[in-house]
Write a protein that holds these residues in place. Structure first.
Motif, PDB file in Angstrom:
ATOM      1  N   GLY A  17      -4.374-116.116  60.262  1.00  0.00           N
ATOM      2  CA  GLY A  17      -4.613-115.071  61.259  1.00  0.00           C
ATOM      3  C   GLY A  17      -3.395-114.192  61.476  1.00  0.00           C
ATOM      4  O   GLY A  17      -3.515-112.964  61.540  1.00  0.00           O
ATOM      5  N   GLN A  18      -2.212-114.797  61.588  1.00  0.00           N
ATOM      6  CA  GLN A  18      -0.992-114.011  61.761  1.00  0.00           C
ATOM      7  C   GLN A  18      -0.730-113.137  60.545  1.00  0.00           C
ATOM      8  O   GLN A  18      -0.377-111.963  60.676  1.00  0.00           O
ATOM      9  N   ALA A  19      -0.917-113.702  59.353  1.00  0.00           N
ATOM     10  CA  ALA A  19      -0.683-112.938  58.125  1.00  0.00           C
ATOM     11  C   ALA A  19      -1.681-111.792  57.999  1.00  0.00           C
ATOM     12  O   ALA A  19      -1.316-110.679  57.595  1.00  0.00           O
ATOM     13  N   LEU A  20      -2.928-112.044  58.345  1.00  0.00           N
ATOM     14  CA  LEU A  20      -3.947-110.995  58.294  1.00  0.00           C
ATOM     15  C   LEU A  20      -3.614-109.883  59.286  1.00  0.00           C
ATOM     16  O   LEU A  20      -3.644-108.695  58.939  1.00  0.00           O
ATOM     17  N   ALA A  21      -3.281-110.263  60.508  1.00  0.00           N
ATOM     18  CA  ALA A  21      -2.937-109.261  61.532  1.00  0.00           C
ATOM     19  C   ALA A  21      -1.731-108.434  61.097  1.00  0.00           C
ATOM     20  O   ALA A  21      -1.735-107.203  61.234  1.00  0.00           O
ATOM     21  N   ARG A  22      -0.712-109.092  60.568  1.00  0.00           N
ATOM     22  CA  ARG A  22       0.482-108.375  60.089  1.00  0.00           C
ATOM     23  C   ARG A  22       0.113-107.381  58.995  1.00  0.00           C
ATOM     24  O   ARG A  22       0.560-106.242  59.006  1.00  0.00           O
ATOM     25  N   SER A  23      -0.718-107.818  58.053  1.00  0.00           N
ATOM     26  CA  SER A  23      -1.072-106.949  56.921  1.00  0.00           C
ATOM     27  C   SER A  23      -1.894-105.738  57.361  1.00  0.00           C
ATOM     28  O   SER A  23      -1.867-104.701  56.716  1.00  0.00           O
ATOM     29  N   LEU A  24      -2.610-105.884  58.481  1.00  0.00           N
ATOM     30  CA  LEU A  24      -3.447-104.793  59.000  1.00  0.00           C
ATOM     31  C   LEU A  24      -2.734-103.959  60.073  1.00  0.00           C
ATOM     32  O   LEU A  24      -3.221-102.895  60.443  1.00  0.00           O
ATOM     33  N   GLY A  25      -1.632-104.479  60.606  1.00  0.00           N
ATOM     34  CA  GLY A  25      -0.970-103.808  61.724  1.00  0.00           C
ATOM     35  C   GLY A  25      -1.728-104.003  63.029  1.00  0.00           C
ATOM     36  O   GLY A  25      -1.665-103.162  63.924  1.00  0.00           O
ATOM     37  N   TRP A  26      -2.448-105.110  63.143  1.00  0.00           N
ATOM     38  CA  TRP A  26      -3.246-105.424  64.328  1.00  0.00           C
ATOM     39  C   TRP A  26      -2.527-106.465  65.175  1.00  0.00           C
ATOM     40  O   TRP A  26      -1.624-107.167  64.715  1.00  0.00           O
ATOM     41  N   ALA A  67     -11.428-107.414  76.844  1.00  0.00           N
ATOM     42  CA  ALA A  67     -10.378-106.461  77.212  1.00  0.00           C
ATOM     43  C   ALA A  67      -9.891-105.693  75.983  1.00  0.00           C
ATOM     44  O   ALA A  67      -9.683-104.481  76.053  1.00  0.00           O
ATOM     45  N   ALA A  68      -9.731-106.382  74.861  1.00  0.00           N
ATOM     46  CA  ALA A  68      -9.293-105.713  73.630  1.00  0.00           C
ATOM     47  C   ALA A  68     -10.323-104.676  73.200  1.00  0.00           C
ATOM     48  O   ALA A  68      -9.970-103.549  72.824  1.00  0.00           O
ATOM     49  N   MET A  69     -11.593-105.021  73.290  1.00  0.00           N
ATOM     50  CA  MET A  69     -12.639-104.079  72.890  1.00  0.00           C
ATOM     51  C   MET A  69     -12.714-102.897  73.843  1.00  0.00           C
ATOM     52  O   MET A  69     -12.926-101.763  73.414  1.00  0.00           O
ATOM     53  N   GLU A  70     -12.513-103.151  75.128  1.00  0.00           N
ATOM     54  CA  GLU A  70     -12.525-102.050  76.098  1.00  0.00           C
ATOM     55  C   GLU A  70     -11.376-101.076  75.846  1.00  0.00           C
ATOM     56  O   GLU A  70     -11.515 -99.881  76.096  1.00  0.00           O
ATOM     57  N   ARG A  71     -10.257-101.595  75.338  1.00  0.00           N
ATOM     58  CA  ARG A  71      -9.109-100.737  75.002  1.00  0.00           C
ATOM     59  C   ARG A  71      -9.232-100.158  73.589  1.00  0.00           C
ATOM     60  O   ARG A  71      -8.343 -99.438  73.147  1.00  0.00           O
ATOM     61  N   ASP A  72     -10.311-100.506  72.903  1.00  0.00           N
ATOM     62  CA  ASP A  72     -10.524-100.103  71.512  1.00  0.00           C
ATOM     63  C   ASP A  72      -9.366-100.580  70.639  1.00  0.00           C
ATOM     64  O   ASP A  72      -8.885 -99.876  69.755  1.00  0.00           O
ATOM     65  N   GLU A  73      -8.911-101.802  70.911  1.00  0.00           N
ATOM     66  CA  GLU A  73      -7.785-102.403  70.206  1.00  0.00           C
ATOM     67  C   GLU A  73      -8.292-103.314  69.094  1.00  0.00           C
ATOM     68  O   GLU A  73      -9.183-104.134  69.303  1.00  0.00           O
ATOM     69  N   ASP A  74      -7.720-103.162  67.912  1.00  0.00           N
ATOM     70  CA  ASP A  74      -8.038-104.053  66.806  1.00  0.00           C
ATOM     71  C   ASP A  74      -7.286-105.361  67.005  1.00  0.00           C
ATOM     72  O   ASP A  74      -6.102-105.368  67.363  1.00  0.00           O
ATOM     73  N   LEU A  75      -7.975-106.483  66.764  1.00  0.00           N
ATOM     74  CA  LEU A  75      -7.420-107.790  67.098  1.00  0.00           C
ATOM     75  C   LEU A  75      -7.875-108.826  66.088  1.00  0.00           C
ATOM     76  O   LEU A  75      -9.029-108.814  65.657  1.00  0.00           O
ATOM     77  N   VAL A  76      -6.955-109.726  65.744  1.00  0.00           N
ATOM     78  CA  VAL A  76      -7.298-110.926  64.981  1.00  0.00           C
ATOM     79  C   VAL A  76      -7.120-112.096  65.936  1.00  0.00           C
ATOM     80  O   VAL A  76      -6.050-112.269  66.527  1.00  0.00           O
TER      81      VAL A  76
END
Length: 161
Positions: A17-26, A67-76
């Motif tokens: 999950g951390q590696a995926l988020a890092r690779s996506l900038g999420w 909360a992440a979706m309400e902020r339109d934030e991409d999240l892993v």
């Protein structure tokens, strides 16, 4: 969008999950960090959590997703989400959620847990997690036996991220 990385302890949810988020900038969030102290103490003592133990924790995790979706934030998010009922509780917006089920043979999982230090989840709870697991049918299933960069590449390719 939210990508939820799920599976039993030792599957590599945090690492992948951390590696995926890092690779996506999420942003990355580990649901384990949201457990109340009582849950952590119970697991550290080798006692599996009950549905009653998980209910308030799942509500907190769902609140974070909402909360992440309400902020339109991409999240892993890394979360065990072992039962379908737990996954249903975490499903805030199916159109903006992708599930990834990390899977590996028991021997691989047990080997990883034996080498892990400083985590509250003891290797002795692996079998209870495997017994609790309801394999998802609506998730991308990924074998996590290969190294994490390969797993991340497979996830990104399959989800077109």
């Amino acid at each position: 969008m939210v990508v939820i990385i799920m599976g039993v302890s030792g599957a590599g949810k945090t690492t992948v999950g951390q590696a995926l988020a890092r690779s996506l900038g999420w942003r990355f969030l580990d649901a384990d960090d949201l457990h109340p102290r009582s849950n952590v103490a119970k697991m550290a003592a080798g006692v599996p959590l009950t549905d009653e133990d998980r209910t308030p924790w799942l509500a907190v995790v769902r609140g974070q997703l909402q909360a992440a979706m309400e902020r339109d934030e991409d999240l892993v998010l890394a979360s065990s989400a072992l039962k379908r009922a737990y996954r249903d509780q975490l499903e805030v917006d199916p159109a903006r959620t992708r599930w990834v089920y990390l899977n590996a043979p028991r021997e691989v999982l047990a080997g990883r847990l034996a080498k892990r230090h400083g985590h509250f989840m003891p290797p002795s709870l692996l079998d209870s997690q495997l017994a609790t697991l309801e394999v998802p049918t609506q998730a991308l299933e990924v074998d996590v036996s290969p190294p994490p960069p390969e797993v991340v590449a497979r996830i990104r390719e399959a989800l077109k991220l």
